[in-house]
Structure formats: structure tokens, C-alpha cells
Design a protein around this motif. Structure first.
Motif, PDB file in Angstrom:
ATOM      1  N   LYS A 390       0.848  -1.184   0.000  1.00  0.00           N
ATOM      2  CA  LYS A 390       0.000   0.000   0.000  1.00  0.00           C
ATOM      3  C   LYS A 390       0.892   1.244   0.000  1.00  0.00           C
ATOM      4  CE  LYS A 390      -4.213  -1.599   0.022  1.00  0.00           C
ATOM      5  NZ  LYS A 390      -5.138  -1.253  -1.089  1.00  0.00           N
ATOM      6  N   ASP A 392       1.516   5.266  -2.498  1.00  0.00           N
ATOM      7  CA  ASP A 392       1.052   6.170  -3.561  1.00  0.00           C
ATOM      8  C   ASP A 392       1.632   5.691  -4.891  1.00  0.00           C
ATOM      9  OD1 ASP A 392       0.731   8.257  -5.406  1.00  0.00           O
ATOM     10  OD2 ASP A 392       0.757   9.778  -3.832  1.00  0.00           O
ATOM     11  N   GLU A 412      -4.495   2.883  -7.486  1.00  0.00           N
ATOM     12  CA  GLU A 412      -3.769   4.099  -7.097  1.00  0.00           C
ATOM     13  C   GLU A 412      -3.021   3.948  -5.778  1.00  0.00           C
ATOM     14  OE1 GLU A 412      -6.462   7.355  -7.100  1.00  0.00           O
ATOM     15  OE2 GLU A 412      -6.730   7.350  -9.284  1.00  0.00           O
ATOM     16  N   GLN A 413      -3.428   2.958  -4.973  1.00  0.00           N
ATOM     17  CA  GLN A 413      -2.819   2.813  -3.651  1.00  0.00           C
ATOM     18  C   GLN A 413      -2.164   1.443  -3.431  1.00  0.00           C
ATOM     19  OE1 GLN A 413      -2.513   5.251  -1.373  1.00  0.00           O
ATOM     20  NE2 GLN A 413      -3.465   6.648  -2.849  1.00  0.00           N
ATOM     21  N   THR A 414      -2.110   0.617  -4.472  1.00  0.00           N
ATOM     22  CA  THR A 414      -1.575  -0.741  -4.284  1.00  0.00           C
ATOM     23  C   THR A 414      -0.594  -1.094  -5.402  1.00  0.00           C
ATOM     24  OG1 THR A 414      -3.787  -1.305  -3.474  1.00  0.00           O
ATOM     25  CG2 THR A 414      -2.209  -3.107  -3.685  1.00  0.00           C
TER      26      THR A 414
END
Length: 949
Positions: A390, A392, A412-414
């Protein structure tokens, strides 16, 4: 003489040879021969509009410059593809060795014992790592292997009365995206309904016949599937598992969990990424399903003396004997790559594989620890080599690309990071520095790998594997080099003599075409790398597509299909999509001539079509009146005609334009099988003939080597109205505006070997390609004339000429007690691989010399065939103890103290003078096919069995 012209090196006969050959066949010029061979109404009116031919030197410079446009990043994308180390001893002695890459499919077992042993090693590796009972000799890629698993489970459901009307197939949402796309393509036409979902909440409804799971999951999570499989079994649902083969050195095998089928890829066993292929997929299952298995199986049998011998088991290719009742149309494999993967297992052995897998897992565990110190969260609770972080994604991606590193960005987060055999501590520190910069925190430095396991103890593999002697004695380079050479000496390949197989086009695979395959900037690109990192590939592939468009006369090409059979299927699926786009969902009739290859009706059935067979005339041509009758009868539902041109009988049928017009008048499309494209290039093309789509065998006409049965590439070229339907890929978009889902796993299929065909076309140019076709026709007609009076040619054109191949009549020899198989085996004593036996007509030989064989080699072959014909004359139907029935003759026979045969040792082994200069010795006597099928053994014998012997 232009000594720098590639055509001079590729085309066998020189100018003097050509004149001699023309005189022999009774014609004055090459143009006259072509006029007498090819119908005038299908001749091209102008030369191919291709760029001028490059010399070999110019091409090597060109391809090096093009390769420099590829950017080789450190890539951790995963999704079934991982950077791997190709052991140098395997690269030099197998991958780059014409003794391995120019061999043909091992239908003639006695001169293929080395390759057969190497593939048996591959099968054994797969069986033991997966924990299954039987494996085949490889498939095309993981995605299509998964689709084959679905088809097999759909087929065997009929054995269960409770399930014979059930059509739902559960697909875990953990499946690789490209595999899901292929499953979507393959399921609908055969009536399978896919249900994608979470395996942990699956309700095991009676509506399901099968399921497929990914192990580990697509982004690295390792699940214990034993409970799922047990519940599925209790509800009569069979389970396939797509498994990462390297992880199975550490994780409990799917077989131990109760799986019914296990599939995957062996790419990470020492095979280059190659922008997607070729890679050898594996397929393992239970022994009870062997009759429904796709592809080839290598088995153990005995020879005439009762000694151990290897052969292709179930050799009649049962799937194709079944024709439209087949569950698979695949008759090829990825043999060269399977040999490499098998040798990788031999070289490293069980301890080596465990060490490599352990190092990869330790790298993932160490990286996780360090990233967590940066405050980042790893979502996989259990993993082998792939972690999900996780963070940015946009910020990380920008920094990573500056550092020439690729990750896979799930959202977008992984971010998914798949580590591999090549990953070093230095590489891990580089990854950590990227995330440290993205988070604005200082990076700590890794000095060593941590050893803690990050998967449950109950998934820790405790069962042994690869105990067989072959996996435990060749771990030094010297030992493996000698083992590879020992096997190579047992195989007859093109580097020894002509392989004149009709329909198979065993031509020169020039070294200049092959060299780029070993270049790092071509073979180390991940198929899902960003397009701006594959500029060289994109340029080459687009140019090749354009070249194939010019050659075929069509508007669009997809390079995605990995074999000719897959190309057939792709062509039919595009035709199907075209009809459906017009609202013609009912158009499902495929007309197929009786003489067609078995893959044609099998492909049609897989595409959801109903096969209607049309008659052939006594002269081997299509019965146009029967075709007309059936086309009119089925005009409201006609989907297509599948036709091979020139015909499977080696004849340019004069009625072909009438035939294609007839299909179009009745609402159908024309699919042209490109198996015989070597007789078209530069002289005619599928568009001129009236076809709408054709597949091309790049491993035949366009010089990709057969590699002992693969790699193959089977692109399709299509007319303008079919371009919108060319297939896409779920990760890297390809294909037309209304593309069908994926045909194979990688966006451009086996992109690496497309370099070979690109080189072949680029160095020959328009004139060279056309002269190659003319010479192939000349060589065939020269053999036909030389053998005239000894063997009858079964079919010829209207002026008595053959196309690029011919069929020799051998059935009358039965009066002498001689079968066509006896001729095939006797040719081994003369140093030749047999032509195609009993296809397309039982009891015959189909000969195709290609353009790259010179006059001297053609004469040697003809001399051998004439000598054998004289031996047939002296045979007696009541006498089974003759030189033909006892062939092939081994060195052991010739050097034995006893000789109980009514002919001399010289007659047996050296019947013609030329043989003494370059004798090839079969290492076994005639293999017993019936024994092998009754006693199917498709893995290495354990050490104990060797000790007993």
C-alpha cells in the motif's frame, strides 16, 4: 555472383543446377514450369511491394540498432512472467544449437531418442512438482493450458450422470487477467458459462461441473485450497489449479491438495521472457483422463529386441482422429522450450530448485520487512515471491521509472512486486530506495536475506521430488554438456540431412535470423512492460505485420496465435464475431473437405460451429458440385468454408476462384489454411484466391525452426471487413475496434521468434521470396521426375505438375508384404528422416523438399528412394526377415558377434556409397507402438528400476 545476397545462401540450387533440373523435368525455363503448375487466373500481376532486400551484414546492423530502442528495465511485474537465468550451458548447447532447434516432431521415434528423453525429463519434472499422475510434453502458454483444462473437465463431466447437463465453470477472481480473457474466448462457443468470484465464498452449487484456482494468487497471496477442493469433490465438482512451478519446490503441491488438473508455465525454469514467448506451458492430470488430454505425451515402450525405447504415446493423435468430436485442436507443443526447462531441472536438481525457490522467497520476506520499516503496509498475509504494498502508486511509478524499474500498479494505492531468480541484494536495496524516496524517509540497507517462512506451516512442502538419477548426476557444466551432446547424437535434425516432410516445410533456419534471439535487449523484455520501453519490438512487429499483409494481400494481421491450430481457431472466431456483428448469430455451418487436416474440424467445433464434410474427387480435388449442393442447402446458416491451398494433395486446384465465389454467394466467409503458403508467396495470395482470412505457419513458410515440435507461430491475416475483430489482450490493448477477447496469453504471442520471420522476409525481399517459392516448386517436380517409373505420384495438376509437394503411392507394395512404415524406417539406414507417412492418404508418402535443399542433397534422397524401391522388388510377402522389415539397423546389430539375417551387414547399414561419409546410427530398433500404448509410462523410471536393470 552477389555473394552478399541472402537469397544465394538460403536457396539451395545454383544457376547451373537449375538448368539441369529444368532439363530433367522437360521444361526450358522457370517461368514455363510455373505456367504449367499454377492456374493463370490467380497469378499476381505485379511483384510484392516490399522494401529492397538487406544483406546479412546489413540486417545484423539493422536488428542491433532496433534492439537498442528497447529499454531493459529491472521488471517485477509478474502476472505469470518472471525474469529467469538461462544457464549458459543450456543456452549454448540447446537454445543456440541447430542439432536441437532444427529437429522435427518425433513421429519417427528411432531417430529421435535424445529429444524424447529430454521431453520425458520435462514430463517427469512436471508430474513430481505438481503431485499428479500424468503430464504431457508441453502446451503453448499458461492461459491456453488453463482453457484446455476447462475443456477437459467439461468433456469428462459426461462420465458423471449427475453432471452431464451442467455447464457452469467457476473461475477464481485470483486468476491471471490474461487467463481469464482466454477462458472467456474459449468458453462461450462450446456452451460453458463462466462464473467469476471469490473461492472463499463459493456456494458449491450443483450447477457447476468444474472450477479453476490460481496458486499463488495473481498478486501473490498464497491460499490453502485443500478445503475448497475437498468440498468441490463432495459436490462432484472437479478442480483445476494454475500453479507457479517454482513455488512448488517449497509449497504443498496441488496434487496433494486433491486437484484434478494442474497447469502453468515453465518459463521461469531458464527460459527468456522474450516479450511473451515462446514458453513451454505444462499440463498435468490424473491417469484416468489421459484420453481427453490435449497435446502430446511421451511414453516408454520396447523395441524389436525388447530393449527400452521412447516414443510419442497415443501416437495417432487421437484428438485429431476424433476430428469435430475432439476436445482440443492442439497438435503442437513447445518442445525446444520444454527441453530447456527440463534441462534446467536436470542441471539444478531437487536441491538446486529448492535453493532457488528459497532465495526468491527470502528476498520477498526481506523486502517486506524493510518496506514495513518505512511505514508501508503489505496486504498479503501469506506469500511466496510476490508482495502487495500500500503506497502512492503515481509517486512510486515516477521514481521507479527514473531508476529503470517496473512494478505492477494494481490501483492508485496498491503496488505489486514480483521477485525472481535474478533478484540480488543490490536489487532489493534499489527497490527500498525507491519507496524511501516516495515516502520521504531514510532507507536502511539490506546486508543479508532473512530466512523466515511467510506461508502457513501446513503449506510447507515435505514430500520429495526429482529423486531419479538423471536429476542428481549432471550438476557440473562438463557433465551436463556431455549429457546434452549424448542426447543430441541420438537425433536426426536438419544439420545432418534433408527432412522432406510434406505439409511441414522443413527449410533452412538461417543463423543470421537466429542470432538476435540471444541478445539481451530482445529476450529480456516483459510482455506487459510499458510500450515506450519496447520501441524496438513495436517497430519490428508492426513491420512484420505489414510484410505479411503485403504477402497475403490482406488488410490486417494479428501475431497473437502461438501455433497453426491456434491460428485456425482465431480465424474462425473472427469470422464468428463478424457474423454476429451483423445479427447473423445462426450462421454456424463450416464446410470442410474430407481431405482436410484433423485440426480443421476440431477448430471448427471449438469455435461452436457444426461441421459439414464435403467430398473430394478421385483426383484429390474438391468436388465442386457436392460443395455447391451443400453450400446452397445450408445458405441460411453457412458460416464459412475451410480450405487449404494448394490442396493437401499438393495440387493448385483450378476451380479455387469458383469455390470461393460460391461460398460468398451463399453468405459464408472463406478461411484459407496457410499450411501450404510456401507455394504461394510472390506468385499468388489468399486475397487473390478469394479468401477472407488465412493463418500462416511462421514455423513453416517463414523460417521459424520447428524445434523438435515447437515453437510455432500461427498469425492470421484478414480482409478489411474482419480487421475490427482481431483479438485484444486485457493488460496491453491490441487488436481491432470491436476486438474479440484473447486467443493466447501475451499481447503479441511468441514475439521473440517473430524476429526470425522478420529477418527471413527482410533479407530475401520481394524477388528472393518469389524465387524461393519457384525453387520449392522446381525441387518438388525434380524429385517427382527422378522417382518417376519407381513410384507413382498420386495427384498432379492439369498439366501433370506437382505444386511444392507430392504424394507417392506406396499401397501396391503390400503385395510384396511391404508397408509404407517399412519404407519410412528403412530411410533411416540411408541417413534420412521419412517424408510424411499416411497423410493425407493412408499408405502413402508426402514429400516436400523446400527451396533450401541443393541438387546434391535432392539426388542423394532420390538415390535412396530408388535403392529402396529395388529392395522392395526383391521382397517376398511370406518373408518377414528382410532388410526392410528389420530396419532400422543399429550399430549394436552391426557389431554383434552373431548375424542371423539373409543379407550382408553392408547391405543393412551402407546400401549406397555416400552413406559411409556421414553415417547416422539409430540407437534403437523399431519401437513397439502397441506395447507403448498398452503400458503407458510417461515419466522417468526411479533409481531402483535402473539398479534392477
Amino acid at each position: 555472383m552477389k555473394t552478399d545476397a541472402f537469397a544465394l545462401r538460403h536457396i539451395g540450387p545454383n544457376e547451373n543446377d537449375v538448368q539441369h533440373m529444368l532439363k530433367t523435368i522437360g521444361t526450358e525455363t522457370m517461368d514455363q514450369l510455373i505456367f504449367e503448375t499454377l492456374p493463370d487466373d490467380i497469378r499476381l500481376k505485379s511483384p510484392l511491394d516490399l522494401e529492397p532486400a538487406m544483406t546479412e551484414y546489413e540486417y545484423t546492423q539493422h536488428i542491433a540498432q532496433l534492439g537498442n530502442k528497447n529499454k531493459v528495465f529491472q521488471t517485477y511485474i509478474g502476472l505469470g512472467y518472471h525474469a529467469a537465468i538461462v544457464p549458459a550451458v543450456i543456452q549454448r548447447n540447446v537454445f543456440e544449437n541447430p542439432g536441437w532447434y532444427t529437429a522435427y516432431t518425433p513421429y519417427q521415434a528411432e531417430i529421435a531418442q535424445g529429444r524424447l528423453e529430454a521431453i520425458l525429463n520435462f514430463q517427469t519434472t512436471v508430474i513430481e512438482l505438481t503431485g499428479m499422475e500424468i503430464a504431457n510434453a508441453s502446451l503453448l502458454d499458461e492461459g491456453t493450458a488453463a482453457a484446455e483444462a476447462m475443456a477437459l473437465l467439461f468433456d469428462v463431466r459426461n462420465r458423471d450422470q449427475k453432471k452431464n447437463n451442467v455447464n457452469k465453470f467457476f473461475v477464481s477472481e485470483e486468476i491471471l487477467p490474461q487467463t481469464l480473457s482466454i477462458l472467456q474466448t474459449r468458453s462461450t462457443p462450446i456452451g460453458v458459462e463462466l462464473v467469476v468470484g471469490n473461492h472463499e465464498t463459493f456456494d458449491f452449487s450443483n450447477e457447476f461441473f468444474g472450477s479453476i484456482l490460481q496458486y499463488p494468487g495473481k498478486f501473490g497471496q498464497v491460499y490453502d485450497y485443500a478445503g475448497f477442493i475437498a468440498k468441490a469433490k463432495a459436490n462432484d465438482i472437479k478442480t483445476a489449479v494454475a500453479a507457479d512451478i517454482l513455488s512448488l519446490a517449497k509449497l504443498v503441491s496441488p496434487g496433494e491438495m486433491g486437484a484434478d488438473v494442474v497447469v502453468g508455465t515453465t518459463q521461469r525454469f531458464g527460459i527468456p521472457l522474450g516479450y511473451g514467448g515462446p514458453h513451454a506451458a505444462y499440463f498435468a492430470t490424473k491417469d484416468e483422463y489421459k484420453r481427453s488430454m490435449p497435446g502430446r505425451i511421451i511414453g516408454v515402450t520396447v523395441d524389436t529386441n525388447g530393449n527400452r525405447a521412447l516414443r510419442m504415446a497415443l501416437q495417432t493423435r487421437e484428438q485429431h482422429i476424433k476430428r469435430d468430436k475432439a476436445t482440443s485442436n492442439i497438435c503442437t507443443a513447445q518442445v525446444l522450450l520444454a527441453v530447456m526447462a527440463g534441462m534446467y531441472a536436470v542441471y539444478h536438481g531437487p536441491k538446486g530448485l529448492q535453493y532457488i525457490a528459497g532465495k526468491v522467497h527470502a528476498s520477498a520476506a526481506t523486502l517486506t520487512n524493510e518496506l514495513e520499516k518505512l511505514g508501508l503496509y503489505q496486504t498479503n498475509t501469506a506469500y511466496f515471491d510476490t508482495i502487495a504494498i500500500k503506497a502512492d502508486a503515481q509517486k512510486v511509478k515516477a521514481i521507479a521509472e527514473q531508476n529503470e524499474v517496473n512494478f505492477y500498479y494494481i490501483d492508485e494505492q496498491t503496488i505489486s512486486i514480483a521477485l525472481n531468480e535474478t533478484t540480488s541484494i543490490t536489487d532489493l536495496n534499489k527497490i527500498i530506495s525507491i519507496f524511501a524516496e516516495a515516502t520521504g524517509k531514510p532507507a536502511s540497507k539490506i546486508e543479508f536475506l532473512c530466512e523466515k517462512k511467510h506461508y502457513p506451516e501446513n503449506l510447507n512442502r515435505t514430500s520429495s521430488f526429482l529423486k531419479h538419477d538423471v536429476f542428481n548426476k549432471y550438476h557440473s557444466e562438463t557433465a551436463l554438456m556431455r549429457y546434452i551432446k549424448m542426447l543430441e547424437r541420438k537425433d536426426l535434425a536438419l544439420n545432418h540431412s534433408m527432412i522432406s516432410l510434406g505439409s511441414c516445410t522443413m527449410k533452412l533456419n538461417a543463423a543470421a535470423e537466429m542470432l538476435p534471439l540471444s541478445m539481451g535487449n530482445w529476450n529480456n523484455i516483459h510482455p506487459f512492460a510499458p510500450l515506450n520501453q519496447a520501441e524496438g519490438y513495436q517497430t519490428m512487429l508492426k513491420k512484420l505485420e505489414h510484410q505479411l499483409n503485403i504477402i497475403t494481400g490482406f488488410a490486417g494481421t494479428t501475431l497473437q496465435p502461438n501455433s497453426g491450430a491456434q491460428g485456425e481457431y482465431a480465424g474462425l472466431m473472427v469470422i464468428r464475431a463478424y457474423h454476429q456483428s451483423r445479427g447473423d448469430f445462426h450462421r454456424n455451418i463450416a464446410l470442410i473437405p474430407a481431405s482436410a487436416h484433423g485440426t480443421n474440424p476440431a477448430s471448427a467445433a471449438m469455435a461452436g460451429m457444426q461441421v459439414v464434410v464435403t467430398k473430394t474427387l478421385e483426383n484429390g480435388n474438391i468436388d465442386v458440385e457436392d460443395l455447391r449442393e451443400k453450400a446452397i442447402l445450408h445458405k441460411d446458416n453457412l458460416s464459412c468454408l475451410m480450405v487449404t491451398y494448394p490442396s493437401t494433395h499438393g495440387v493448385y486446384e483450378a476451380s479455387i476462384i469458383e469455390v470461393t465465389k460460391l461460398i460468398h454467394e451463399n453468405g459464408g466467409q472463406v478461411y484459407m489454411d496457410g499450411a501450404n503458403m510456401n507455394a504461394q508467396v510472390g506468385l499468388t495470395n489468399p486475397a487473390t484466391i478469394g479468401a477472407d482470412v488465412c493463418h500462416l505457419n511462421l514455423h513453416k513458410t517463414f523460417a521459424i525452426p520447428h524445434g523438435g515440435g515447437g515453437p510455432g507461430v500461427g498469425p492470421i491475416c484478414v480482409a478489411q471487413h474482419l480487421v475490427p475483430f482481431l483479438p485484444t489482450n486485457p493488460v496491453i490493448e491490441t487488436g481491432g475496434e470491436t476486438a474479440i477477447t484473447a486467443i493466447s496469453a501475451a499481447p503479441w504471442g511468441s514475439a521473440l521468434v517473430c524476429l526470425i520471420s522478420y529477418g527471413y522476409i527482410t533479407m530475401l525481399g520481394a524477388e528472393g521470396l518469389t524465387n524461393a517459392t519457384k525453387t520449392a516448386i522446381l525441387n518438388a517436380n525434380y524429385i517427382k521426375e527422378r522417382l518417376s517409373g519407381h513410384y507413382d505420384t498420386l495427384y498432379t495438376g492439369e498439366m501433370g505438375r506437382a505444386a511444392h509437394e507430392m504424394i507417392l503411392e506406396c499401397r501396391p507394395f503390400k503385395q510384396k508384404g511391404i508397408e509404407v512404415t517399412d519404407i519410412a524406417k528403412r530411410l533411416m539406414d540411408y541417413g534420412f528422416h521419412a517424408p510424411t507417412v499416411s497423410f493425407p492418404v493412408a499408405g502413402t508418402l508426402m514429400i516436400e523438399p523446400t527451396e533450401s535443399e541443393n541438387l546434391e542433397e535432392l539426388d542423394r534422397f532420390c538415390d535412396a528412394m530408388i535403392s529402396i524401391r529395388k529392395e522392395i522388388e526383391t521382397a517376398n510377402a511370406d518373408d518377414k526377415n528382410n532388410v526392410l522389415k528389420n530396419s532400422p539397423h543399429t550399430l549394436a546389430m552391426l557389431t554383434s558377434d552373431s548375424w542371423d539375417f539373409p543379407y550382408t551387414r553392408e547391405q543393412a547399414a551402407f546400401p549406397l556409397e555416400y552413406i559411409a561419409e556421414n553415417k547416422f546410427w539409430p540407437t534403437v530398433r523399431r519401437a513397439d507402438d502397441a506395447y507403448g500404448d498398452r503400458n503407458l509410462i510417461c515419466s522417468c523410471a526411479p533409481i531402483e528400476a535402473y539398479m534392477e536393470n
